[in-house]
Design a protein around this motif. Sequence first.
Motif, PDB file in Angstrom:
ATOM      1  N   ARG A 265       0.848  -1.191   0.000  1.00  9.27           N
ATOM      2  CA  ARG A 265       0.000   0.000   0.000  1.00  9.27           C
ATOM      3  C   ARG A 265       0.881   1.237   0.000  1.00  9.27           C
ATOM      4  N   ARG A 266       0.505   2.252  -0.810  1.00  5.82           N
ATOM      5  CA  ARG A 266       1.193   3.534  -0.848  1.00  5.82           C
ATOM      6  C   ARG A 266       0.189   4.645  -0.624  1.00  5.82           C
ATOM      7  N   MET A 267       0.572   5.630   0.191  1.00  7.31           N
ATOM      8  CA  MET A 267      -0.349   6.736   0.474  1.00  7.31           C
ATOM      9  C   MET A 267       0.439   7.919   1.026  1.00  7.31           C
ATOM     10  N   TRP A 268      -0.168   9.103   0.940  1.00 11.75           N
ATOM     11  CA  TRP A 268       0.378  10.282   1.599  1.00 11.75           C
ATOM     12  C   TRP A 268      -0.029  10.254   3.063  1.00 11.75           C
ATOM     13  N   SER A 269       0.872  10.724   3.926  1.00  5.73           N
ATOM     14  CA  SER A 269       0.586  10.725   5.360  1.00  5.73           C
ATOM     15  C   SER A 269       1.316  11.886   6.021  1.00  5.73           C
ATOM     16  N   THR A 270       0.799  12.323   7.163  1.00  7.78           N
ATOM     17  CA  THR A 270       1.487  13.324   7.982  1.00  7.78           C
ATOM     18  C   THR A 270       1.998  12.733   9.290  1.00  7.78           C
ATOM     19  N   GLU A 271       1.501  11.558   9.657  1.00 12.20           N
ATOM     20  CA  GLU A 271       1.993  10.881  10.853  1.00 12.20           C
ATOM     21  C   GLU A 271       1.615   9.404  10.775  1.00 12.20           C
ATOM     22  N   VAL A 272       2.539   8.545  11.233  1.00  8.75           N
ATOM     23  CA  VAL A 272       2.293   7.104  11.285  1.00  8.75           C
ATOM     24  C   VAL A 272       2.597   6.628  12.698  1.00  8.75           C
ATOM     25  N   ARG A 273       1.677   5.836  13.270  1.00  8.92           N
ATOM     26  CA  ARG A 273       1.883   5.271  14.601  1.00  8.92           C
ATOM     27  C   ARG A 273       1.905   3.754  14.508  1.00  8.92           C
ATOM     28  N   VAL A 274       2.852   3.149  15.183  1.00  4.23           N
ATOM     29  CA  VAL A 274       2.948   1.690  15.267  1.00  4.23           C
ATOM     30  C   VAL A 274       2.538   1.322  16.692  1.00  4.23           C
ATOM     31  N   LEU A 275       1.385   0.659  16.833  1.00 10.61           N
ATOM     32  CA  LEU A 275       0.744   0.532  18.136  1.00 10.61           C
ATOM     33  C   LEU A 275       0.697  -0.910  18.621  1.00 10.61           C
ATOM     34  N   ASN A 276       1.360  -1.143  19.763  1.00 11.94           N
ATOM     35  CA  ASN A 276       1.174  -2.380  20.512  1.00 11.94           C
ATOM     36  C   ASN A 276       0.143  -2.142  21.612  1.00 11.94           C
ATOM     37  N   GLY A 277       0.118  -0.926  22.146  1.00  8.71           N
ATOM     38  CA  GLY A 277      -0.870  -0.524  23.139  1.00  8.71           C
ATOM     39  C   GLY A 277      -1.815   0.521  22.573  1.00  8.71           C
TER      40      GLY A 277
END
Length: 320
Positions: free
Chosen positions: A189-201
């Motif tokens: 997947r490709r997309m424009w973003s302003t922030e990415v979060r990788v969430l375990n909690g």
Amino acid sequence: MVLQPVPREAALIVNAQSRRGDDLFQQAREKLQAAGFKLIAAHAVHDPTELALTVRQAVRNGAPMVIVGGGDGSLSGTVDEVVDTGCVFAVLPLGTANSFARTLGIPLDLDAAVACLANGRRRRIDLGMIDDDYFLNAASIGLSPTIGATIPHKLKKYLGRAGYLAWAARCFLKLKPFRLILNDGARERRMWSTEVRVLNGRFHGGVELTEEADVDSGDIIIQAVTGRNRLSLILDWYAKVFKLRDRNAHTEDFRGREFRLDTRPSLRISIDGEVLARTPVTVKVASRAIEVVAPCDYETARAGAGAGDGDAGRRSADWG
């Protein structure tokens, strides 16, 4: 399965540079002993680079449990030392946002947190991984790494979340959108973003960002604030802070066990508040990696920490 009791012997290790660490170390020591814990070691560590070494030594010396006092960065920087050791990892929330403690439902007040440890239960949980580095709660790309790399330590220590938010507003003015490339091995997947979060909690920066993540789900969630307009990031944080009904309108969630995550351009990654990596990276879940101490009434505590209003209008892709 019979649950093992919480160990009554432990090593207490506090990051004295965390927001409340130096002030509360002695109180924490006394309150833990009054609650029935035998402290076989107690350290107020003034050099944060020595935290992991201090925890490692406590584990090697046979401590059945280490109680780490500090913020999310202190916890994430030491958790690697208890993986595959059988040592229980316990938390005293003495930092600024205390997102991992919120995820577990551990109270932020010292007396209540000590009572939680004394009356809680052992719970086996997942950890997230960025390449070979374990983390407890959340990693992020975009605004958070910029804040983490530049915020004056004294501003965060003495003003807490207010100081963090003031610096965040300053950093926001320099924020630029980027291209996100996400691959689970079967689909890209490709997309424009302003922030990415990788969430375990569920929490990041002390704010509940998702109701879908849990530390024993066996999955990791990647949440992207989509689009090229910086305003969407402000609207997203506002909606999540105040738990609006459309609080997921500006994000897209991807759930799975492992992803390859890249950006254009290459960007720094903040891991539980500390800037420690740069894209591209492999993101995955380490299932049931450690034991922690959580409240006995975990589900009640979890609901109390992040109860929301109504349906959130979720958009998610389940990549599993």
